[in-house]
Design an enzyme around this catalytic site. Structure first.
Site, PDB file in Angstrom:
ATOM      1  N   GLY A 149     -23.459  37.134  34.855  1.00  0.00           N
ATOM      2  CA  GLY A 149     -23.160  38.397  34.183  1.00  0.00           C
ATOM      3  C   GLY A 149     -23.682  38.379  32.756  1.00  0.00           C
ATOM      4  N   SER A 150     -22.911  38.969  31.853  1.00  0.00           N
ATOM      5  CA  SER A 150     -23.402  39.149  30.481  1.00  0.00           C
ATOM      6  C   SER A 150     -23.537  37.844  29.714  1.00  0.00           C
ATOM      7  CB  SER A 150     -22.479  40.084  29.730  1.00  0.00           C
ATOM      8  OG  SER A 150     -22.445  41.326  30.404  1.00  0.00           O
ATOM      9  N   THR A 151     -22.950  36.757  30.219  1.00  0.00           N
ATOM     10  CA  THR A 151     -23.157  35.483  29.511  1.00  0.00           C
ATOM     11  C   THR A 151     -24.625  35.087  29.559  1.00  0.00           C
ATOM     12  OG1 THR A 151     -22.689  34.180  31.496  1.00  0.00           O
ATOM     13  CG2 THR A 151     -20.836  34.650  30.049  1.00  0.00           C
ATOM     14  N   PHE A 152     -25.383  35.763  30.441  1.00  0.00           N
ATOM     15  CA  PHE A 152     -26.809  35.474  30.587  1.00  0.00           C
ATOM     16  C   PHE A 152     -27.628  36.189  29.506  1.00  0.00           C
ATOM     17  CE2 PHE A 152     -30.968  35.967  32.792  1.00  0.00           C
ATOM     18  CZ  PHE A 152     -31.166  34.658  33.198  1.00  0.00           C
ATOM     19  N   LYS A 153     -26.981  37.123  28.786  1.00  0.00           N
ATOM     20  CA  LYS A 153     -27.755  37.986  27.872  1.00  0.00           C
ATOM     21  C   LYS A 153     -28.394  37.198  26.734  1.00  0.00           C
ATOM     22  CE  LYS A 153     -25.568  42.304  29.110  1.00  0.00           C
ATOM     23  NZ  LYS A 153     -24.406  43.171  28.923  1.00  0.00           N
TER      24      LYS A 153
END
Lengths: 618, 376
Positions: free
Chosen positions: A324-328
């Protein structure tokens, strides 16, 4: 008449001498045979004779202890007492068992097992009646020994885990050797065939089983024809297994386990951003590892296997989630590396159009103009859609791999998941299809096909905040008190300015009012953390659901999103990184961030540099 | 006239006429037996060595008494004694049929008497009596030989039906030696050997019991059944071979001490002895046996009468066959037939009957100057 007798005498003498010569000839045959057997074939028969009389018995070594970084025991051997009975020393084994059962409980199935074994062994072979007796049990039996012919109580060792369930997933447990495990080894250690011998079944116990096991002692005993030991000829003492010092901090491990136990199913890891040393690695729900050492009851085993919270899985290393957004941060760094300035802005109206495809931002109303730092702190999807579309998926995938995603890290416990970093090549190879630009957008926000283990996410975070060093998680600190050589992690050659931007974004996530994790910020000065939330979709959000306003938390538990949070602290000199996943926890900032905060706060307060608590080993 | 003087020998004379050095040789061999039995019991006189020593003492006393009884009396008693032992055999046989399974002994209370062992001595005695009364022409006459052949057929048949192949063969061999010494023509032995060669396949098919066939089969290939019937031979060879040149030492024979060696106190005592004393001990014991036999022949030659000579040589041959069959058996040269090593193996009947045999032998020696008178 004299003549007749003389004739007979002569005949007798002749015949007797002939007979005597014959006998002498036969004697020489016997003598020849004796010499043949005792001189020519002596060696062969000596070997056979020794094979007859000498039997080798193995004495299992004490299993090596496992301790934390301060020497706090995590896995030790405790004394346990076992009751044996020697059939030949009792007149009536059933009666003796009856009497014994007045002092210690003997379940009917154990009793039946003992009686069943009576005929199968030599009468002098001790049969195990009960294991895991307490000191009190032992004392009670010993007092009544005169009335219990053939019964003896012996001291044995049992593996015990002082922290119990808190270290079940990382330290693992031991259990009896299965036939499959013997078959799996090329040349099985003979000690494995000793009844009751236990080997590591999971976690560190399994990974380091060979050195923990030690060297079995050997006793060469002279045995008689029925196998009874007559005397010891020679013995080689057992060498105790290696003492293993882990990087774990028992106290943090326990606390961490308590924090995640607030959820139904969660996992968390705390590691050092620079050295990779893992201080805590927890997965919930867990189990009592000692039950496995003792032999687990079937119903409990069934329960553990069937639970939808997977209590037997170490979710930190084996759990694979869309990040999820931890990949951003990965996408952001890839964008900057592609030459796009962190100051470059994208306008977020709440969605992004790619051709005729509409890609939603989590914030329906839109974020307005976003630069890299803002996009991270407010987790604006549209910024990343746009930027990813510009640089392409391969640039993102390369950066993801640089940061430790998509492949095993070679961690010290078995069962590590590989994760998945999709790119064009992968799609062609695996799905035999051409990469779809829409997939780039999904990938950029850690959805679609991207998968990562919490271990990989923690590693990624460490690399982001340690100045771009390719750190890997480390679990073993010392083997037999000899410290493991410290790793020098290679530099990933990431631009310091880019890393600064990413860190500014992560700082803002928790420390700025508009950041998604503001609610979970650390307010104590000097302990502040930075981080990033993530929400991994378990089920796609359909337009219909969006239209009806169905919230994810209204769905049945197992369809809710996973909540993720990666964080580090302190913000100015990052030392600790953590990754927290709350399965079906709905929102990263809501469910996972508070746990990350608690862990980082606990770690910093325990930090030896700020805390005088020291135990010598650190 | 020494002959006449001997006729009127006093008891003291006779006592002095006994060849005490021969008895010393016997005692030395028996002593080896005591030591081996002491070792077989793991360094204890109980249960074997002590009893064996008592029996030897008893047997020795019997030997001396037997030796002092006039040879002519023994000559007279030869047929009655033979008949008596035949009756004992028959009785055991009948009792065996009535009771359970093969029974080979009579319980005398203090020991169990095996008539078949006594039979060997009785046969020697009876044949000596028979041949000493025959002229050389008689002996060369095949028809005359039907008499002794018929005589030995009785005990051989009885022993075979027990069934005890080993003893039956020993009686046959001893009888053969007697026939040979008495002067039976060589060609008849040739004929007999040819007959045996022809009889072997026939007896294999009709006469031998299954367990006897099994013994022969495992003898021919003991490794085929190392834990079954071949076990005895295999373990015996291991014990013997591992003894080496000097042996494992007294009380240190592992094969026997740890019970790998079966029947160590009876039939396999030679194995026990050679495991502990090695080739040196084994050859030494054989040398003692040879010395005893050679000395015995020298003594036999001194007898002035055919009965005494035949009796002496017969007793010595009987002794020899015991030794040969037993040692051949434990070294894997002969099938396991259950023949003990005389004077050494534990066993009352063998000890007493062997010593009784030597008593007769000694009587022939004591009364060696007795001639013709009342002898032919």
């Amino acid at each position: 008449m004299i003549n007749r007798d003389t004739e007979r005498y002569h005949a007798f003498t002749r015949r007797a001498l002939l007979l005597g010569a014959g006998k002498l000839a036969l004697f020489s045959v016997l003598a020849g045979r004796l010499v043949w057997l005792q001189v020519v074939e002596q060696e062969k028969f000596q070997t056979l004779s020794d094979k007859n009389r000498i039997s080798l018995r193995l004495v299992p070594a004490g299993r090596g202890e496992i301790v934390d970084r301060f020497g706090v025991p995590l896995a030790i051997n405790t004394r346990n007492f076992r009751a044996f009975i020697v059939p030949e020393q009792t007149q009536d084994i059933e009666k003796t068992l009856d009497r014994l059962s007045k002092h210690i409980p003997i379940p009917p199935e154990d009793r039946a097992a003992v009686l069943g074994e009576v005929g199968q062994h030599r009468p002098f072979t001790p049969l195990l009646v009960r294991e895991n007796l307490t000191w009190d049990d032992m004392a009670r039996v010993e007092v009544h020994i005169p009335d219990l012919p053939g019964v003896s109580v012996e001291e044995g060792e049992m593996r015990s885990y002082p922290l119990g369930a808190a270290t079940a997933h990382i330290v693992g447990y031991v259990g009896r050797v299965s036939q499959a495990e013997i078959d799996a080894v090329n040349k099985p250690d003979p000690v494995m065939t000793i009844p009751g011998f236990r080997i590591g079944k999971s976690g560190v116990e399994k990974q380091y089983d060979e050195i923990l096991r030690g060297q079995a002692g050997k006793v060469q005993a002279e045995v008689n024809v029925v196998g009874r030991e007559i005397r010891e000829i020679n013995s080689l003492p057992a060498v105790k297994g290696t003492r293993l010092s882990l990087t774990l901090d028992a106290d943090l491990q326990s606390q961490c386990q308590d924090f995640i136990a607030r959820e139904k199913s969660a996992s968390a890891i705390l590691m050092d951003a620079h050295t990779g040393e893992v201080y805590a690695l927890c997965s919930h729900p867990a189990f009592d590892p000692e039950i496995f050492s003792k032999g687990i009851p079937a119903d409990l085993w069934e329960e553990l296997l069937s639970s939808d919270a997977h209590p037997l899985t170490n979710k930190i290393v084996s759990g694979q989630y869309p990040p999820g957004s931890t990949f951003k941060m990965v996408t952001a760094l890839a964008v900057m590396k592609a030459g796009i300035s962190p100051q470059a802005t994208v306008y977020c109206p709440g969605h992004y159009m790619l051709g005729r495809g509409k890609f939603h931002c989590w914030k329906g109303g839109g974020h307005g103009w976003m630069d890299a730092v803002q996009a991270i702190s407010q987790s604006c999807d549209v910024y990343f859609y746009e930027m990813a579309n510009r640089i392409g998926v391969d640039a993102i995938a390369d950066m993801a791999r640089e940061l430790g995603l998509g492949s095993r890290l070679g961690f010290d416990i078995p069962g590590e998941g590989t994760g998945l970093v999709p790119d064009k090549d992968w799609k062609r190879r695996r799905r035999n299809a051409i990469w779809n630009p829409g997939e780039t957008l999904n990938t950029s926000i850690g959805q679609g096909d991207v998968l990562a283990t919490p271990l990989q996410l923690a590693t990624m975070t460490a690399r982001l905040v340690n100045g771009g060093k390719a750190v890997k998680p480390v679990l073993v600190r010392a083997i037999d008190r000899i410290p493991v050589r410290e790793n020098v992690w290679p530099d990933l050659k990431l631009h310091p300015a880019h890393l600064r931007s990413v860190r500014r974004g992560m700082e803002a996530v928790v420390n700025e009012r508009r950041g998604t994790g503001y609610g979970a910020r650390i307010q104590e000065e000097g302990f502040e953390m930075g981080g990033k939330s993530g929400t991994a979709q378990v089920r796609r959000i359909t337009d219909a659901m969006r239209a009806q306003g169905i919230k994810n938390e209204d769905l049945p538990w197992k369809f809710r999103h996973h909540a993720l949070f990666v964080a580090y602290a302190p913000i100015h000199q990052p030392k600790y990184v953590t990754a927290v996943v709350v399965e079906h926890g709905v929102g990263g900032s809501k469910a996972a961030a508070p746990i990350a905060r608690d862990i980082l706060l606990a770690a910093q307060k325990r930090d030896p540099r700020k805390n005088r608590h020291q135990n010598g080993e650190e | 006239m020494p002959g006449l003087a001997r006729d009127r020998m006093s008891l003291v004379d006779r006592l002095f006429a006994i060849n005490w050095s021969f008895l010393l040789l016997l005692t030395m061999i028996a002593g080896i037996g005591f030591a081996s039995l002491y070792s077989a019991a793991g360094g204890h006189f109980d249960p074997w060595a002590g009893k064996q020593m008592a029996r030897f003492a008893l047997g020795m006393a019997g030997l001396i008494v037997t030796a002092m009884i006039d040879i002519r009396i023994w000559r007279k008693l030869a047929y009655p004694f033979f008949g008596f032992v035949c009756l004992l055999l028959l009785w055991v046989e009948l009792k065996g049929h009535i009771g359970m399974g093969a029974q080979r002994w009579i319980n005398l209370g203090f020991m169990q008497l095996q008539p078949s062992e006594l039979m060997k001595v009785a046969t020697v005695l009876a044949l000596a009596r028979l041949f000493s009364g025959a002229t050389p022409d008689d002996v060369r006459n095949p028809l005359f030989l039907l008499l002794p052949l018929g005589m030995i057929a009785v005990p051989v048949g009885l022993v075979l039906s027990q069934p005890d192949l080993g003893t039956a063969l020993t009686i046959l061999m001893v009888s053969g030696a007697m026939f040979f010494l008495a002067g039976v023509s060589y060609w008849m032995f040739g004929l007999a050997l040819a007959g045996v060669a022809a009889a072997v396949p026939l007896s294999w098919m009709f006469l031998l019991r299954d367990y006897q066939k099994k013994r022969v089969e495992t003898f021919l290939n003991p490794e085929s059944d190392p834990l079954g019937s071949g076990y005895h031979i295999t373990q015996s060879k291991i014990a013997l071979g591992s003894g080496g040149i000097t042996g494992k030492g007294f009380l240190e024979g592992t094969q026997s001490r740890l019970n790998f060696l079966p029947e160590k106190q009876t039939d396999f005592i030679f194995t026990l002895f050679t495991e502990e004393w090695g080739m040196v001990g084994g050859l030494g014991l054989m040398a003692l046996f040879i010395l005893l036999l050679a000395y015995g022949y020298v003594m036999a030659f001194q007898s002035q009468n055919q009965f005494g000579r035949l009796l002496s040589a017969g007793i010595l041959s009987n002794f020899f066959f015991y030794i040969f069959v037993n040692t051949g058996m434990v070294m894997g040269l002969l099938p396991v037939v259950g023949v003990p090593l005389p004077l050494v193996s534990y066993g009352g009947t063998v000890m007493l009957s062997v010593l009784f045999g030597f008593g007769l032998f000694m009587s022939a020696y004591v009364h060696r100057d007795t001639k013709r008178q009342g002898m032919d």
